[in-house]
Design an enzyme around this catalytic site. Structure first.
Site, PDB file in Angstrom:
ATOM      1  N   ASP A   9       0.859  -1.194   0.000  1.00  0.00           N
ATOM      2  CA  ASP A   9       0.000   0.000   0.000  1.00  0.00           C
ATOM      3  C   ASP A   9       0.893   1.241   0.000  1.00  0.00           C
ATOM      4  O   ASP A   9       1.820   1.354   0.804  1.00  0.00           O
ATOM      5  CB  ASP A   9      -0.898  -0.022   1.249  1.00  0.00           C
ATOM      6  CG  ASP A   9      -1.987   1.041   1.192  1.00  0.00           C
ATOM      7  OD1 ASP A   9      -3.174   0.680   1.202  1.00  0.00           O
ATOM      8  OD2 ASP A   9      -1.637   2.247   1.139  1.00  0.00           O
ATOM      9  N   ASP A 104      -4.022   2.418  -5.009  1.00  0.00           N
ATOM     10  CA  ASP A 104      -2.691   2.413  -4.402  1.00  0.00           C
ATOM     11  C   ASP A 104      -2.383   1.170  -3.583  1.00  0.00           C
ATOM     12  O   ASP A 104      -1.459   1.177  -2.782  1.00  0.00           O
ATOM     13  CB  ASP A 104      -2.499   3.668  -3.531  1.00  0.00           C
ATOM     14  CG  ASP A 104      -3.084   3.513  -2.135  1.00  0.00           C
ATOM     15  OD1 ASP A 104      -4.082   2.789  -1.999  1.00  0.00           O
ATOM     16  OD2 ASP A 104      -2.541   4.104  -1.194  1.00  0.00           O
ATOM     17  N   GLU A 105      -3.171   0.101  -3.765  1.00  0.00           N
ATOM     18  CA  GLU A 105      -2.838  -1.107  -3.006  1.00  0.00           C
ATOM     19  C   GLU A 105      -3.095  -2.367  -3.821  1.00  0.00           C
ATOM     20  O   GLU A 105      -3.935  -2.384  -4.730  1.00  0.00           O
ATOM     21  CB  GLU A 105      -3.587  -1.169  -1.673  1.00  0.00           C
ATOM     22  CG  GLU A 105      -5.081  -1.237  -1.787  1.00  0.00           C
ATOM     23  CD  GLU A 105      -5.773  -1.391  -0.447  1.00  0.00           C
ATOM     24  OE1 GLU A 105      -5.361  -2.245   0.360  1.00  0.00           O
ATOM     25  OE2 GLU A 105      -6.741  -0.660  -0.214  1.00  0.00           O
TER      26      GLU A 105
HETATM   27  P1  TTP Z   1      -5.457   4.831   1.583  1.00  0.00           P
HETATM   28  O1  TTP Z   1      -4.378   3.901   1.164  1.00  0.00           O
HETATM   29  O2  TTP Z   1      -6.479   4.342   2.545  1.00  0.00           O
HETATM   30  O3  TTP Z   1      -4.831   6.131   2.247  1.00  0.00           O
HETATM   31  P2  TTP Z   1      -3.470   6.902   1.927  1.00  0.00           P
HETATM   32  O4  TTP Z   1      -2.693   6.226   0.841  1.00  0.00           O
HETATM   33  O5  TTP Z   1      -3.798   8.344   1.691  1.00  0.00           O
HETATM   34  O6  TTP Z   1      -2.705   6.797   3.304  1.00  0.00           O
HETATM   35  P3  TTP Z   1      -1.996   5.510   3.950  1.00  0.00           P
HETATM   36  O7  TTP Z   1      -0.549   5.884   4.077  1.00  0.00           O
HETATM   37  O8  TTP Z   1      -2.651   5.337   5.279  1.00  0.00           O
HETATM   38  O9  TTP Z   1      -2.222   4.350   3.021  1.00  0.00           O
HETATM   39  O10 TTP Z   1      -6.203   5.357   0.302  1.00  0.00           O
HETATM   40  C1  TTP Z   1      -5.562   5.598  -0.931  1.00  0.00           C
HETATM   41  C2  TTP Z   1      -6.091   6.843  -1.584  1.00  0.00           C
HETATM   42  O11 TTP Z   1      -7.502   6.717  -1.777  1.00  0.00           O
HETATM   43  C3  TTP Z   1      -5.904   8.089  -0.750  1.00  0.00           C
HETATM   44  O12 TTP Z   1      -4.615   8.683  -0.956  1.00  0.00           O
HETATM   45  C4  TTP Z   1      -7.034   8.946  -1.192  1.00  0.00           C
HETATM   46  C5  TTP Z   1      -8.122   7.988  -1.580  1.00  0.00           C
HETATM   47  N1  TTP Z   1      -9.129   7.923  -0.503  1.00  0.00           N
HETATM   48  C6  TTP Z   1     -10.232   8.770  -0.558  1.00  0.00           C
HETATM   49  O13 TTP Z   1     -10.392   9.510  -1.544  1.00  0.00           O
HETATM   50  N2  TTP Z   1     -11.120   8.752   0.466  1.00  0.00           N
HETATM   51  C7  TTP Z   1     -11.002   7.942   1.553  1.00  0.00           C
HETATM   52  O14 TTP Z   1     -11.834   7.963   2.473  1.00  0.00           O
HETATM   53  C8  TTP Z   1      -9.848   7.059   1.610  1.00  0.00           C
HETATM   54  C9  TTP Z   1      -9.664   6.154   2.791  1.00  0.00           C
HETATM   55  C10 TTP Z   1      -8.949   7.098   0.571  1.00  0.00           C
HETATM   56 MG    MG Z   2      -2.286   4.154   0.883  1.00  0.00          MG
END
Ligand code: TTP
Ligand code: MG
Length: 393
Positions: A9, A104-105
């Site tokens: 991720d 992103d995962e």
């Molecule tokens: P995530 O991987 O949940 O969050 P992140 O990459 O920003 O942070 P982390 O380091 O904790 O992984 O989500 C990936 C992307 O998806 C995030 O950058 C933005 C989008 N997203 C939204 O638009 N709304 C949301 O509620 C979430 C959880 C994510």
């Molecule tokens: Mg992320």
């Protein structure tokens, strides 16, 4: 053999992409999301903003109140889609078993792909390095024998982390974690479990299955397995037929290597015939052996180039068999073959193909005769030892 599954991720994904384009934003409490003045919500928060309690889904106005110095930026989805495509392509270079979960995962099954790197950990470092160099973004990776444990691990080691849960260590790792860390446990389930006195994953695992079933039905069974570190879901590459497999149980357990190879050859011929009927090629070959004591192992390898040639699949399976037999001296009661990561249609002939053209012709001729007269109508040299002592499951 234990599987090696990665959950990968990217850290603060939307924010990280913005920071690459505008390096002045690096190291600052950046928030990507909706306008605080217009009832927007936070999509992604830089790690510098998180100590203030800011997280995705929170109203941007709340985020601004918690951290007045935060820098708010609107979303640019086409940028994120481009970065995501590059990210997935990098992962695909390391294993054909890739299951993207969002932008992103992804899950990656790297069983058998780790050998050239020395260990799964080294393989992760190579992946992180490529992501760093090509995207200038950090990633966090969980390594485990199943999806659910890998996902929890990657979440716990953020940002820029690597957490490996060794085979057999799953339950000890999960036990102390709060129940909300378990995928599938949302706010409502968390509350319901708390009312039952369950606050940790370990407590859920210890609960009798009946009790959890009565309260949550089928979902309860799944949560109970996850809490116990049990999750046999495969990493599923979208749009691909998952796999083709065949196996045989013998009437008498056997040590006889020639006999095992002959049967393996017949099984390879059958799965490859199916493969060619579907106009597909395989990138991954696995064998399964069940020993007299019912211990079952699988050995898997990724082919350098996808193939539908029986000889290629058989030679690979034969090497896996030799390795497995060298490692455990027990009579075998079942042998199986599985080909996966199937690639469809449009075979490209490589300039090195002249040597394999003949086996393909041979395969086609054999397929024709076998489909007309049945699978016993023709056997090649490798298959002729395996007539008796077999039972198809
Ligand atoms: P995530 O991987 O949940 O969050 P992140 O990459 O920003 O942070 P982390 O380091 O904790 O992984 O989500 C990936 C992307 O998806 C995030 O950058 C933005 C989008 N997203 C939204 O638009 N709304 C949301 O509620 C979430 C959880 C994510
Ligand atoms: Mg992320």
């Amino acid at each position: 053999m234990a599987r090696y599954i990665f959950h990968i991720d990217l850290d603060a994904f939307f924010v990280s992409v913005e920071q690459v384009l505008n390096p002045e934003l690096k190291g600052k409490p950046v928030i990507v999301g909706g306008d605080p003045e217009r009832r927007g919500v936070v999509a992604s928060a830089a790690y510098e903003a998180r100590p203030f309690g800011i997280h995705a889904g929170m109203p941007s106005s709340t985020a601004r109140r918690l951290c007045p110095q935060a820098i708010f930026i609107g979303s640019h989805f086409s940028l994120y889609r481009d970065a995501s495509a590059k990210f997935m392509k990098i992962l695909g270079d390391f294993s054909p078993h890739i299951e993207p979960l969002g932008l992103d995962e992804a899950y990656l099954d790297v069983t058998g792909c780790e050998e050239p790197y020395g260990s799964p950990r080294q393989l992760v470092l190579a992946i992180k390095d490529r992501i760093n160099k090509e995207l200038k973004i950090t990633a966090s990776v969980g390594i485990a024998t199943c999806k659910v444990v890998a996902k929890i691990a990657s979440d716990l080691c953020k940002p820029d982390g690597l957490l490996e849960i060794a085979p057999g260590e799953e339950q000890a790792f999960l036990n102390p974690l709060p129940i909300a860390k378990l995928p599938g446990v949302g706010k409502k389930t968390e509350q319901a479990l708390k009312e039952m006195g369950i606050t940790t994953i370990g407590a859920l695992a210890k609960l009798p299955l009946d009790t959890i079933n009565r309260r949550f039905g089928a979902t309860g069974t799944v949560l109970h397995s996850y809490a116990s570190g049990l999750d046999d879901r495969e990493v599923e590459t979208p749009g691909e037929a998952k796999s083709i497999s065949q196996e045989l149980t013998f009437t008498h357990d056997t040590f006889d290597r020639n006999f095992l190879e002959a049967n393996l050859h017949n099984l390879c011929q059958e799965v490859c015939q199916d493969l060619r009927t579907q106009s597909k090629r395989t990138k991954c070959v696995a064998i399964k052996l069940r020993y007299a004591d019912f211990k079952t192992i699988t050995r898997q390898v990724t082919l350098q180039e996808a193939s539908d040639v029986t000889r290629v699949v058989f030679t690979t399976a034969q090497q896996l068999l030799s390795k497995a037999l060298a490692q455990r001296e027990e009579p075998v009661r079942l042998i199986g073959i599985r080909i996966s990561s199937l690639i469809g249609e449009g075979k490209q002939l490589s300039i090195f193909d002249s040597g394999t053209a003949r086996p393909e012709h041979l395969d086609k001729a054999i397929d024709k005769i076998r489909s007309k007269y049945g699978s016993t109508a023709i056997k090649t040299g490798n298959g002729i030892f395996s007539e008796s002592n077999q039972e198809r499951l």
